[in-house]
Scaffold this active site. Structure first.
Site, short mmCIF file in Angstrom:
data_model
loop_
_atom_site.label_atom_id
_atom_site.label_comp_id
_atom_site.label_asym_id
_atom_site.label_seq_id
_atom_site.Cartn_x
_atom_site.Cartn_y
_atom_site.Cartn_z
N HIS A 136 0.83 -1.21 0.00
CA HIS A 136 0.00 0.00 0.00
C HIS A 136 0.87 1.26 0.00
O HIS A 136 1.81 1.38 0.78
CB HIS A 136 -0.92 0.00 1.22
CG HIS A 136 -1.65 1.30 1.39
ND1 HIS A 136 -2.66 1.68 0.55
CD2 HIS A 136 -1.48 2.31 2.28
CE1 HIS A 136 -3.09 2.88 0.92
NE2 HIS A 136 -2.41 3.28 1.96
N HIS A 179 -1.90 6.96 6.93
CA HIS A 179 -0.58 6.94 7.56
C HIS A 179 -0.10 8.38 7.84
O HIS A 179 0.94 8.81 7.36
CB HIS A 179 0.43 6.24 6.63
CG HIS A 179 1.23 5.19 7.33
ND1 HIS A 179 0.69 3.99 7.75
CD2 HIS A 179 2.55 5.14 7.67
CE1 HIS A 179 1.64 3.26 8.31
NE2 HIS A 179 2.77 3.94 8.29
N ASP A 183 5.72 7.80 12.07
CA ASP A 183 5.77 6.47 12.68
C ASP A 183 4.69 6.45 13.76
O ASP A 183 4.14 7.49 14.13
CB ASP A 183 7.16 6.24 13.29
CG ASP A 183 7.37 4.77 13.68
OD1 ASP A 183 6.63 3.90 13.17
OD2 ASP A 183 8.27 4.51 14.50
N GLY A 184 4.37 5.26 14.26
CA GLY A 184 3.38 5.17 15.34
C GLY A 184 1.95 5.16 14.84
O GLY A 184 1.01 5.27 15.65
N ARG A 187 -0.03 1.80 16.10
CA ARG A 187 -0.34 1.85 17.54
C ARG A 187 -1.43 2.88 17.84
O ARG A 187 -2.35 2.63 18.61
CB ARG A 187 0.93 2.20 18.34
CG ARG A 187 1.88 1.04 18.51
CD ARG A 187 3.25 1.50 18.97
NE ARG A 187 3.99 2.14 17.90
CZ ARG A 187 5.10 2.87 18.07
NH1 ARG A 187 5.55 3.09 19.28
NH2 ARG A 187 5.71 3.39 17.03
N THR A 188 -1.31 4.05 17.22
CA THR A 188 -2.31 5.10 17.44
C THR A 188 -3.68 4.65 16.93
O THR A 188 -4.69 4.80 17.62
CB THR A 188 -1.88 6.40 16.73
OG1 THR A 188 -0.60 6.78 17.22
CG2 THR A 188 -2.88 7.51 16.98
N ALA A 189 -3.69 4.07 15.73
CA ALA A 189 -4.97 3.67 15.13
C ALA A 189 -5.64 2.54 15.92
O ALA A 189 -6.86 2.48 16.01
CB ALA A 189 -4.76 3.24 13.68
N ARG A 190 -4.84 1.66 16.51
CA ARG A 190 -5.43 0.58 17.31
C ARG A 190 -6.06 1.14 18.59
O ARG A 190 -7.02 0.59 19.12
CB ARG A 190 -4.37 -0.50 17.62
CG ARG A 190 -3.99 -1.31 16.38
CD ARG A 190 -3.09 -2.50 16.68
NE ARG A 190 -1.72 -2.18 16.99
CZ ARG A 190 -0.75 -1.96 16.06
NH1 ARG A 190 -1.03 -2.04 14.77
NH2 ARG A 190 0.48 -1.67 16.43
N TYR A 215 -3.33 -9.97 10.31
CA TYR A 215 -3.69 -8.54 10.40
C TYR A 215 -3.23 -7.81 9.15
O TYR A 215 -4.00 -7.07 8.53
CB TYR A 215 -3.03 -7.98 11.67
CG TYR A 215 -3.10 -6.49 11.89
CD1 TYR A 215 -4.32 -5.80 11.87
CD2 TYR A 215 -1.94 -5.77 12.20
CE1 TYR A 215 -4.35 -4.43 12.12
CE2 TYR A 215 -1.97 -4.41 12.45
CZ TYR A 215 -3.18 -3.74 12.40
OH TYR A 215 -3.21 -2.40 12.66
N1 LIG Z 1 -1.74 -2.90 3.62
C1 LIG Z 1 -1.86 -1.97 4.57
N2 LIG Z 1 -2.69 -0.92 4.40
C2 LIG Z 1 -2.80 0.02 5.35
N3 LIG Z 1 -2.13 0.00 6.52
C3 LIG Z 1 -1.29 -1.00 6.73
C4 LIG Z 1 -1.12 -2.05 5.79
N4 LIG Z 1 -0.23 -2.91 6.28
C5 LIG Z 1 0.12 -2.46 7.51
N5 LIG Z 1 -0.50 -1.32 7.80
C6 LIG Z 1 -0.44 -0.53 9.05
O1 LIG Z 1 0.79 0.10 9.21
C7 LIG Z 1 1.21 -0.01 10.56
C8 LIG Z 1 2.69 0.24 10.67
O2 LIG Z 1 2.91 1.64 10.58
P1 LIG Z 1 3.78 2.44 11.63
O3 LIG Z 1 3.63 3.90 11.39
O4 LIG Z 1 5.15 1.86 11.66
O5 LIG Z 1 3.02 2.12 12.98
P2 LIG Z 1 3.63 1.63 14.35
O6 LIG Z 1 4.99 2.29 14.49
O7 LIG Z 1 2.67 1.98 15.39
O8 LIG Z 1 3.70 0.18 14.09
C9 LIG Z 1 0.73 -1.39 10.93
O9 LIG Z 1 0.62 -1.59 12.32
C10 LIG Z 1 -0.62 -1.44 10.26
O10 LIG Z 1 -1.61 -0.86 11.09
MG LIG Z 2 6.65 1.76 13.25
#
Ligand SMILES: Nc1ncnc2c1ncn2[C@@H]1O[C@H](COP(=O)(O)OP(=O)(O)O)[C@@H](O)[C@H]1O
Ligand SMILES: [Mg+2]
Length: 310
Positions: A136, A179, A183-184, A187-190, A215
């Site tokens: 993506h 996005h 970064d993050g 975690r934020t979206a969850r 997931y």
């Molecule tokens: N195909 C996808 N489409 C959209 N979002 C995705 C996809 N694959 C993974 N992600 C999201 O991207 C996140 C990773 O992004 P990141 O900013 O590094 O977050 P974090 O640092 O909190 O893990 C994953 O936890 C997931 O929620």
């Molecule tokens: Mg990350």
């Protein structure tokens, strides 16, 4: 509708069962909350690459310990995620109708990376990113602000058109797909999706580290507009939390196993005390003898009834 009838029914039944045992004793509630906090912090950070184990997460959060061989950043991520969860609980406790806004999302993000990555806390990215492990392509940096505005407008518009778990799942995907932060985002979206879930009275949905591949797969399906498996996936995580809650707070399970005298037990099933005794003496009903009295339970009678129904 993306969720199956069966899933919707199960969510409703279990939520109903949970609502029936409310109010839950506050000390017990506090204990459950602590467990969920460790579980959520461990899993959400581990999905993101943090190597603290669940036990270590507990030690860091609850005991303030430092784990040998683990980086400062990993410690701070655990601590910060825990603080973000405290904020989430506060929101839920305070106001049943708290709405998700860009401000709230930024606020949550700034707690998540507060000390571990303070430079990027609570501000949208201005450049491009890619998501490792996924095809993506998030919108470019200069599109983020507009996309976020659209997301909040979408949420407002769709709020009452979906089952809340579906709404949370779609919202979750839209947020991670934009996005908005360097970064993050995951975690934020969850955490943000759980505002919707917990506002509706459910316990939080926890996406397990062990389900990371699944997931990512269901998120990739959602990228193509296919939301069904993502919705089911989130629903299963909420059902797991409901089961968790119910196994701790539900008195019915223990009540059924409580030992009763045959006279008491007769009052709760269709058998006379004499007949119950006959069943016991012929080894058909599980029972225990204390002094001269026999004891058995509703559960044992249920088991006997099941055995003769076969
Ligand atoms: N195909 C996808 N489409 C959209 N979002 C995705 C996809 N694959 C993974 N992600 C999201 O991207 C996140 C990773 O992004 P990141 O900013 O590094 O977050 P974090 O640092 O909190 O893990 C994953 O936890 C997931 O929620
Ligand atoms: Mg990350």
């Amino acid at each position: 509708m993306y969720l199956s009838k069966k899933t919707i029914q199960m969510l409703a039944e279990k939520l109903n069962a949970l609502n029936k045992v409310r109010p839950i004793d506050s000390a017990l509630l506090e204990k459950i909350k602590k467990n969920f906090q460790i579980e959520m912090t461990y899993n959400s950070n581990a999905i993101e690459g943090n190597t603290l184990t669940k036990k270590e997460t507990f030690w860091v959060i609850s005991e303030g310990l430092t784990i040998k061989g683990k980086s400062l950043k990993e410690h701070l991520e655990a601590k910060n995620h825990h603080e973000a969860l405290e904020f989430l609980y506060e929101l839920i406790d305070k106001n049943k109708k708290n709405t998700i806004s860009e401000y709230l999302i930024k606020q949550m993000h700034s707690l998540v990376v507060n000390e571990s990555d303070s430079k990027i806390a609570g501000v949208y990215r201005t450049g491009n990113v890619f998501i490792s492990g996924s095809d993506h392509e998030p919108p470019s940096g200069f599109e983020v602000a507009v996309k976020m505005e659209e997301l909040i407008a979408w949420l407002k518009k769709e709020k009452n058109k979906h089952h809340v778990i579906e709404l949370a799942a779609i919202m979750h995907h839209k947020l991670v797909a934009i996005h908005p932060f360097w970064d993050g985002n995951g975690r934020t979206a969850r955490l943000i999706m759980n505002i919707l879930i917990m506002n509706a009275g459910y316990p939080m949905g926890i996406i397990l580290k062990n389900d990371r591949q699944r997931y990512y797969r269901v998120l990739a399906e959602a990228d193509r507009g296919d939301y069904k498996n993502l919705c089911e996936f989130l629903a299963q995580s909420v059902i797991r939390s409901l089961n968790n809650y119910l196994s701790v707070v539900s008195p019915t399970k223990n009540k059924k196993e409580q030992l009763l005298t045959l006279a008491e037990l007769a009052g709760k099933c269709n058998y006379s005390p004499a007949y119950l005794k006959k069943l016991i003496l012929t080894n058909k009903l599980e029972a225990a003898k204390k002094g001269r009295n026999w004891y058995s339970s509703v559960k044992a009678v249920d088991d006997y009834k099941k055995s003769i129904a076969k």
